[in-house]
Scaffold this active site. Structure first.
Site, short mmCIF file in Angstrom:
data_model
loop_
_atom_site.label_atom_id
_atom_site.label_comp_id
_atom_site.label_asym_id
_atom_site.label_seq_id
_atom_site.Cartn_x
_atom_site.Cartn_y
_atom_site.Cartn_z
N GLU A 192 72.42 9.27 -31.49
CA GLU A 192 72.54 7.80 -31.43
C GLU A 192 71.54 7.11 -32.36
O GLU A 192 71.87 6.13 -33.01
CB GLU A 192 72.38 7.33 -29.98
CG GLU A 192 73.55 7.77 -29.11
CD GLU A 192 73.34 7.56 -27.62
OE1 GLU A 192 74.26 7.91 -26.85
OE2 GLU A 192 72.28 7.07 -27.21
N ASN A 197 75.66 -4.90 -19.02
CA ASN A 197 74.45 -4.43 -18.34
C ASN A 197 73.20 -4.43 -19.21
O ASN A 197 72.30 -3.62 -19.01
CB ASN A 197 74.71 -3.06 -17.68
CG ASN A 197 75.09 -2.00 -18.69
OD1 ASN A 197 75.12 -2.26 -19.89
ND2 ASN A 197 75.38 -0.81 -18.22
N LYS A 200 72.06 -5.20 -25.68
CA LYS A 200 73.49 -5.48 -25.85
C LYS A 200 73.77 -6.98 -26.07
O LYS A 200 72.89 -7.82 -25.85
CB LYS A 200 74.24 -4.95 -24.62
CG LYS A 200 74.11 -3.43 -24.46
CD LYS A 200 74.98 -2.93 -23.32
CE LYS A 200 74.85 -1.42 -23.17
NZ LYS A 200 75.77 -0.89 -22.13
N TYR A 247 80.76 4.77 -28.90
CA TYR A 247 81.11 5.12 -27.52
C TYR A 247 82.32 6.06 -27.45
O TYR A 247 83.01 6.09 -26.43
CB TYR A 247 81.38 3.85 -26.71
CG TYR A 247 80.11 3.14 -26.25
CD1 TYR A 247 79.26 3.73 -25.33
CD2 TYR A 247 79.79 1.88 -26.71
CE1 TYR A 247 78.12 3.09 -24.88
CE2 TYR A 247 78.63 1.22 -26.27
CZ TYR A 247 77.81 1.84 -25.35
OH TYR A 247 76.67 1.20 -24.89
N HIS A 297 71.42 -0.24 -23.27
CA HIS A 297 71.89 1.14 -23.26
C HIS A 297 70.67 2.05 -23.28
O HIS A 297 69.65 1.69 -23.86
CB HIS A 297 72.75 1.40 -24.50
CG HIS A 297 73.04 2.84 -24.74
ND1 HIS A 297 74.01 3.52 -24.03
CD2 HIS A 297 72.47 3.75 -25.58
CE1 HIS A 297 74.03 4.79 -24.45
NE2 HIS A 297 73.11 4.95 -25.38
P1 CMP Z 1 75.95 2.45 -21.22
O1 CMP Z 1 74.81 3.06 -20.51
O2 CMP Z 1 75.72 1.81 -22.53
O3 CMP Z 1 77.10 3.57 -21.41
C1 CMP Z 1 78.47 3.33 -21.28
C2 CMP Z 1 78.80 1.92 -20.97
O4 CMP Z 1 80.09 1.70 -20.50
C3 CMP Z 1 77.90 1.43 -19.84
O5 CMP Z 1 76.58 1.33 -20.27
C4 CMP Z 1 78.60 0.14 -19.47
O6 CMP Z 1 78.31 -0.91 -20.36
C5 CMP Z 1 80.05 0.55 -19.66
N1 CMP Z 1 80.68 0.89 -18.36
C6 CMP Z 1 80.40 1.95 -17.60
N2 CMP Z 1 81.16 1.93 -16.49
C7 CMP Z 1 81.94 0.82 -16.58
C8 CMP Z 1 82.94 0.25 -15.75
N3 CMP Z 1 83.31 0.83 -14.59
N4 CMP Z 1 83.53 -0.89 -16.18
C9 CMP Z 1 83.18 -1.45 -17.35
N5 CMP Z 1 82.24 -0.95 -18.18
C10 CMP Z 1 81.62 0.16 -17.79
#
Ligand code: CMP
Length: 138
Positions: A127, A113, A10, A50, A116
């Protein structure tokens, strides 16, 4: 296609210079790269990727973040790829991620984070196809 999964490095990890370190952890865990490209998601494209989260309160924040800078899209191959890769990346919230996981090492918050990982074989295929033509998947 139960032996493939999809990942994205990311914008936070790209901007922090962690692309190489993350790919190294992926390789060391026994995954084979079968497709890879560095690219940029527009807000529209990030929203499409998403779309499943579009009713969530964090959707706007997620789209803004994911279109903030370059990402690296990767398709990975390994036996039991989806499950093993989710173990390797750790919990969505890095505060809950186990020692030795990619998110423990590189993620800064639940939103930013670092990586993904697909949550099912079906989504891994969807995806991967979002970013790569069949000719680009080896
Ligand atoms: P990912 O595994 O890519 O799938 C969905 C994404 O949404 C997740 O990682 C985070 O980057 C984001 N996400 C999930 N929960 C939250 C949250 N509570 N607040 C902000 N972003 C979130």
């Amino acid at each position: 296609m139960t032996n493939r999964t999809f990942t994205m490095i990311k914008p936070d990890a790209t901007q922090n210079g962690n692309t190489g370190g993350i790919l190294e952890m992926i390789n060391a865990a026994g995954f084979r790269i079968v497709a890879m490209k560095m690219t940029h998601l527009s807000e529209t494209k990030a929203g499409e990727f998403y779309a499943v989260h579009k009713e969530r309160p964090f959707f706007g924040e997620l789209v803004t973040f994911m279109s903030r800078g370059a990402i690296t899209a990767v398709i990975l191959e390994k036996e039991n790829a989806v499950e093993d890769f989710r173990k390797l990346i750790g919990a969505t919230n890095p505060a809950q991620a186990e020692e030795g996981t990619i998110r423990k090492k590189y993620a800064t918050s639940i939103g930013e984070n670092a990586v993904h990982g697909s949550d099912s074989d079906e989504n891994a295929a969807i995806e991967g196809d979002f970013f790569f033509s069949k000719l680009e998947q080896f």
